[in-house]
Design an enzyme around this catalytic site. Structure first.
Site, PDB file in Angstrom:
ATOM      1  N   TYR A  71       0.819  -1.218   0.000  1.00  0.00           N
ATOM      2  CA  TYR A  71       0.000   0.000   0.000  1.00  0.00           C
ATOM      3  C   TYR A  71       0.852   1.268   0.000  1.00  0.00           C
ATOM      4  O   TYR A  71       0.446   2.293  -0.552  1.00  0.00           O
ATOM      5  CB  TYR A  71      -1.002  -0.039   1.168  1.00  0.00           C
ATOM      6  CG  TYR A  71      -2.101  -1.056   0.915  1.00  0.00           C
ATOM      7  CD1 TYR A  71      -2.048  -2.327   1.507  1.00  0.00           C
ATOM      8  CD2 TYR A  71      -3.140  -0.774   0.045  1.00  0.00           C
ATOM      9  CE1 TYR A  71      -3.026  -3.277   1.231  1.00  0.00           C
ATOM     10  CE2 TYR A  71      -4.115  -1.720  -0.236  1.00  0.00           C
ATOM     11  CZ  TYR A  71      -4.049  -2.963   0.359  1.00  0.00           C
ATOM     12  OH  TYR A  71      -5.007  -3.907   0.067  1.00  0.00           O
ATOM     13  N   ARG A 108       1.424   1.883  -3.557  1.00  0.00           N
ATOM     14  CA  ARG A 108       0.223   2.409  -4.227  1.00  0.00           C
ATOM     15  C   ARG A 108       0.023   3.878  -3.886  1.00  0.00           C
ATOM     16  O   ARG A 108      -0.365   4.678  -4.739  1.00  0.00           O
ATOM     17  CB  ARG A 108      -0.996   1.575  -3.848  1.00  0.00           C
ATOM     18  CG  ARG A 108      -0.953   0.160  -4.454  1.00  0.00           C
ATOM     19  CD  ARG A 108      -2.203  -0.621  -4.182  1.00  0.00           C
ATOM     20  NE  ARG A 108      -3.386   0.021  -4.761  1.00  0.00           N
ATOM     21  CZ  ARG A 108      -4.630  -0.421  -4.500  1.00  0.00           C
ATOM     22  NH1 ARG A 108      -4.813  -1.450  -3.692  1.00  0.00           N
ATOM     23  NH2 ARG A 108      -5.667   0.194  -5.036  1.00  0.00           N
ATOM     24  N   GLN A 120     -15.582   1.748  -5.983  1.00  0.00           N
ATOM     25  CA  GLN A 120     -14.792   0.645  -5.441  1.00  0.00           C
ATOM     26  C   GLN A 120     -13.342   1.100  -5.271  1.00  0.00           C
ATOM     27  O   GLN A 120     -12.536   0.405  -4.682  1.00  0.00           O
ATOM     28  CB  GLN A 120     -14.863  -0.561  -6.386  1.00  0.00           C
ATOM     29  CG  GLN A 120     -16.265  -1.111  -6.572  1.00  0.00           C
ATOM     30  CD  GLN A 120     -16.334  -2.086  -7.740  1.00  0.00           C
ATOM     31  OE1 GLN A 120     -16.009  -3.263  -7.604  1.00  0.00           O
ATOM     32  NE2 GLN A 120     -16.721  -1.580  -8.898  1.00  0.00           N
ATOM     33  N   ASN A 121     -13.030   2.268  -5.817  1.00  0.00           N
ATOM     34  CA  ASN A 121     -11.664   2.785  -5.793  1.00  0.00           C
ATOM     35  C   ASN A 121     -11.297   3.342  -4.422  1.00  0.00           C
ATOM     36  O   ASN A 121     -12.127   3.945  -3.748  1.00  0.00           O
ATOM     37  CB  ASN A 121     -11.483   3.859  -6.862  1.00  0.00           C
ATOM     38  CG  ASN A 121     -11.752   3.309  -8.240  1.00  0.00           C
ATOM     39  OD1 ASN A 121     -11.809   2.094  -8.438  1.00  0.00           O
ATOM     40  ND2 ASN A 121     -11.964   4.200  -9.197  1.00  0.00           N
ATOM     41  N   VAL A 122     -10.041   3.152  -4.072  1.00  0.00           N
ATOM     42  CA  VAL A 122      -9.561   3.687  -2.790  1.00  0.00           C
ATOM     43  C   VAL A 122      -8.783   4.988  -3.002  1.00  0.00           C
ATOM     44  O   VAL A 122      -8.391   5.628  -2.037  1.00  0.00           O
ATOM     45  CB  VAL A 122      -8.683   2.624  -2.079  1.00  0.00           C
ATOM     46  CG1 VAL A 122      -9.531   1.410  -1.698  1.00  0.00           C
ATOM     47  CG2 VAL A 122      -7.473   2.207  -2.907  1.00  0.00           C
ATOM     48  N   HIS A 180     -14.764   0.195  -0.743  1.00  0.00           N
ATOM     49  CA  HIS A 180     -13.611  -0.652  -0.406  1.00  0.00           C
ATOM     50  C   HIS A 180     -12.537   0.078   0.393  1.00  0.00           C
ATOM     51  O   HIS A 180     -11.388  -0.365   0.467  1.00  0.00           O
ATOM     52  CB  HIS A 180     -13.017  -1.257  -1.686  1.00  0.00           C
ATOM     53  CG  HIS A 180     -13.968  -2.175  -2.379  1.00  0.00           C
ATOM     54  ND1 HIS A 180     -13.823  -2.535  -3.699  1.00  0.00           N
ATOM     55  CD2 HIS A 180     -15.098  -2.788  -1.949  1.00  0.00           C
ATOM     56  CE1 HIS A 180     -14.831  -3.351  -4.041  1.00  0.00           C
ATOM     57  NE2 HIS A 180     -15.605  -3.510  -3.006  1.00  0.00           N
ATOM     58  N   THR A 225     -15.417  -0.824 -14.339  1.00  0.00           N
ATOM     59  CA  THR A 225     -15.320  -1.950 -13.419  1.00  0.00           C
ATOM     60  C   THR A 225     -15.640  -3.245 -14.159  1.00  0.00           C
ATOM     61  O   THR A 225     -16.544  -3.281 -14.995  1.00  0.00           O
ATOM     62  CB  THR A 225     -16.254  -1.802 -12.201  1.00  0.00           C
ATOM     63  OG1 THR A 225     -16.202  -3.004 -11.433  1.00  0.00           O
ATOM     64  CG2 THR A 225     -17.692  -1.507 -12.597  1.00  0.00           C
TER      65      THR A 225
HETATM   66  N1  APR Z   1     -11.690   3.665 -19.022  1.00  0.00           N
HETATM   67  C1  APR Z   1     -12.736   2.895 -18.581  1.00  0.00           C
HETATM   68  N2  APR Z   1     -12.617   1.598 -18.212  1.00  0.00           N
HETATM   69  C2  APR Z   1     -11.390   1.040 -18.335  1.00  0.00           C
HETATM   70  C3  APR Z   1     -10.261   1.763 -18.793  1.00  0.00           C
HETATM   71  C4  APR Z   1     -10.461   3.144 -19.147  1.00  0.00           C
HETATM   72  N3  APR Z   1      -9.466   3.914 -19.577  1.00  0.00           N
HETATM   73  N4  APR Z   1      -9.185   0.936 -18.790  1.00  0.00           N
HETATM   74  C5  APR Z   1      -9.636  -0.275 -18.332  1.00  0.00           C
HETATM   75  N5  APR Z   1     -10.956  -0.215 -18.071  1.00  0.00           N
HETATM   76  C6  APR Z   1     -11.836  -1.272 -17.553  1.00  0.00           C
HETATM   77  C7  APR Z   1     -11.395  -2.689 -17.840  1.00  0.00           C
HETATM   78  O1  APR Z   1     -11.842  -3.118 -19.118  1.00  0.00           O
HETATM   79  C8  APR Z   1     -12.055  -3.473 -16.710  1.00  0.00           C
HETATM   80  O2  APR Z   1     -13.358  -3.917 -17.066  1.00  0.00           O
HETATM   81  O3  APR Z   1     -11.860  -1.153 -16.151  1.00  0.00           O
HETATM   82  C9  APR Z   1     -12.174  -2.429 -15.579  1.00  0.00           C
HETATM   83  C10 APR Z   1     -11.224  -2.642 -14.413  1.00  0.00           C
HETATM   84  O4  APR Z   1     -11.582  -3.856 -13.796  1.00  0.00           O
HETATM   85  P1  APR Z   1     -10.765  -4.391 -12.528  1.00  0.00           P
HETATM   86  O5  APR Z   1      -9.314  -4.247 -12.781  1.00  0.00           O
HETATM   87  O6  APR Z   1     -11.305  -5.745 -12.237  1.00  0.00           O
HETATM   88  O7  APR Z   1     -11.109  -3.341 -11.386  1.00  0.00           O
HETATM   89  P2  APR Z   1     -12.439  -3.242 -10.489  1.00  0.00           P
HETATM   90  O8  APR Z   1     -13.631  -3.759 -11.206  1.00  0.00           O
HETATM   91  O9  APR Z   1     -12.503  -1.852  -9.990  1.00  0.00           O
HETATM   92  O10 APR Z   1     -12.071  -4.221  -9.261  1.00  0.00           O
HETATM   93  C11 APR Z   1     -12.996  -4.370  -8.228  1.00  0.00           C
HETATM   94  O11 APR Z   1     -11.487  -5.767  -7.002  1.00  0.00           O
HETATM   95  O12 APR Z   1      -9.298  -6.056  -6.648  1.00  0.00           O
HETATM   96  C12 APR Z   1     -10.443  -5.689  -6.036  1.00  0.00           C
HETATM   97  O13 APR Z   1     -10.901  -4.232  -4.226  1.00  0.00           O
HETATM   98  C13 APR Z   1     -10.399  -4.253  -5.529  1.00  0.00           C
HETATM   99  O14 APR Z   1     -12.015  -2.465  -5.815  1.00  0.00           O
HETATM  100  C14 APR Z   1     -11.349  -3.525  -6.469  1.00  0.00           C
HETATM  101  C15 APR Z   1     -12.307  -4.612  -6.907  1.00  0.00           C
END
Ligand code: APR
Length: 230
Positions: A53, A56, A86-88, A104, A171
């Site tokens: 962290y 990060r 869900q973003n920190v 989160h 997401t």
């Molecule tokens: N603009 C929009 N979306 C995007 C971009 C962009 N520039 N780049 C990537 N993405 C999309 C990807 O296609 C994917 O579907 O963002 C999504 C990111 O997904 P994850 O990496 O799985 O992130 P997230 O859904 O926020 O994860 C959820 O999982 O790891 C845990 O606690 C953590 O809050 C997090 C949770």
């Protein structure tokens, strides 16, 4: 004023230089998630978790909100807007969003390991072994780890149930209970999904898929909202 609820994930911060989790080259490529984001990992190796962290925070401390964040904030001038993230990171707040619900946790906060109500701001990026709460316990990141309750979920469901418009941005909709919020949106209300790699979604009515990056997708959605939902 019509009410917009935005559910955001790591993708909305990608254009600000913050890695997503599951894209190639994402955070989970470099780490075993349970080693750095679970109570078990914390018990096994606090140094590793604190280091993860700290890295990060170092990365996020100079990050700037991008156009996607800014448009979400600007919509507050014509709509009631609730951001459920869900973003920190704190980029929604830096962009000017006034109602942000962190499901989160928050990267720039720490909390006591004996009293979860003792939450502190982290100055700079470092949280280390030996940093203690007022009750003398080691401080941990104020993050919801896998296997832990999501304290803000009830409020998030309440907000979603009364949404007139629902926007999902950046997401993969793989992590529950956050991904389940889509189920609480009224069938008759519009649901916009913005993602360049559209996640698997169950068919439902009034679903608008926008296969774009966040900044372009939010521009398109804003146009539609102003034309059809004001
Ligand atoms: N603009 C929009 N979306 C995007 C971009 C962009 N520039 N780049 C990537 N993405 C999309 C990807 O296609 C994917 O579907 O963002 C999504 C990111 O997904 P994850 O990496 O799985 O992130 P997230 O859904 O926020 O994860 C959820 O999982 O790891 C845990 O606690 C953590 O809050 C997090 C949770």
């Amino acid at each position: 004023m019509k009410k917009i609820v935005v559910l955001s994930g790591a993708g909305v911060s990608a254009e600000s230089g913050i890695k997503t989790f599951r894209d190639s080259g994402g955070l989970w490529d470099g780490y075993n998630v349970m080693d750095v984001a679970s109570p078990e990992g914390w018990t096994k190796d606090r140094e590793l978790v604190l280091g993860f962290y700290n890295e990060r925070r170092k990365n996020a401390i100079s990050a700037k909100p991008n156009e996607g964040h800014k448009i979400i904030a600007e919509l507050e001038s014509q709509f009631q807007v609730i951001v459920i993230t869900q973003n920190v990171d704190n980029l929604h707040e830096k962009a000017g969003s006034t109602k942000v619900l962190h499901l989160h946790g928050e990267l720039f906060k720490s909390r006591s390991t004996v009293d979860p109500n003792l939450i502190y701001d982290i100055e700079g990026w470092a949280l280390n072994i030996g940093d203690k709460c007022d009750k003398g316990s080691q401080l941990r990141p104020h993050i919801v780890w896998f296997g832990e309750m999501v304290p803000m979920m009830d409020v998030a469901v309440e907000e979603t149930l009364s949404a007139d418009i629902f926007i999902v941005i950046g997401t993969s909709l793989q992590v529950y209970p956050a991904a389940g919020l889509l189920e609480y949106v009224k069938e008759s209300n519009p649901k916009f999904i913005i993602d360049p790699n559209m996640p698997e979604l169950l068919p439902r009515s009034n679903l608008f898929l926008i296969e774009e990056i966040g900044s372009i997708g939010m521009n398109k959605v804003r146009e539609i909202l102003i034309k059809e939902y004001l």
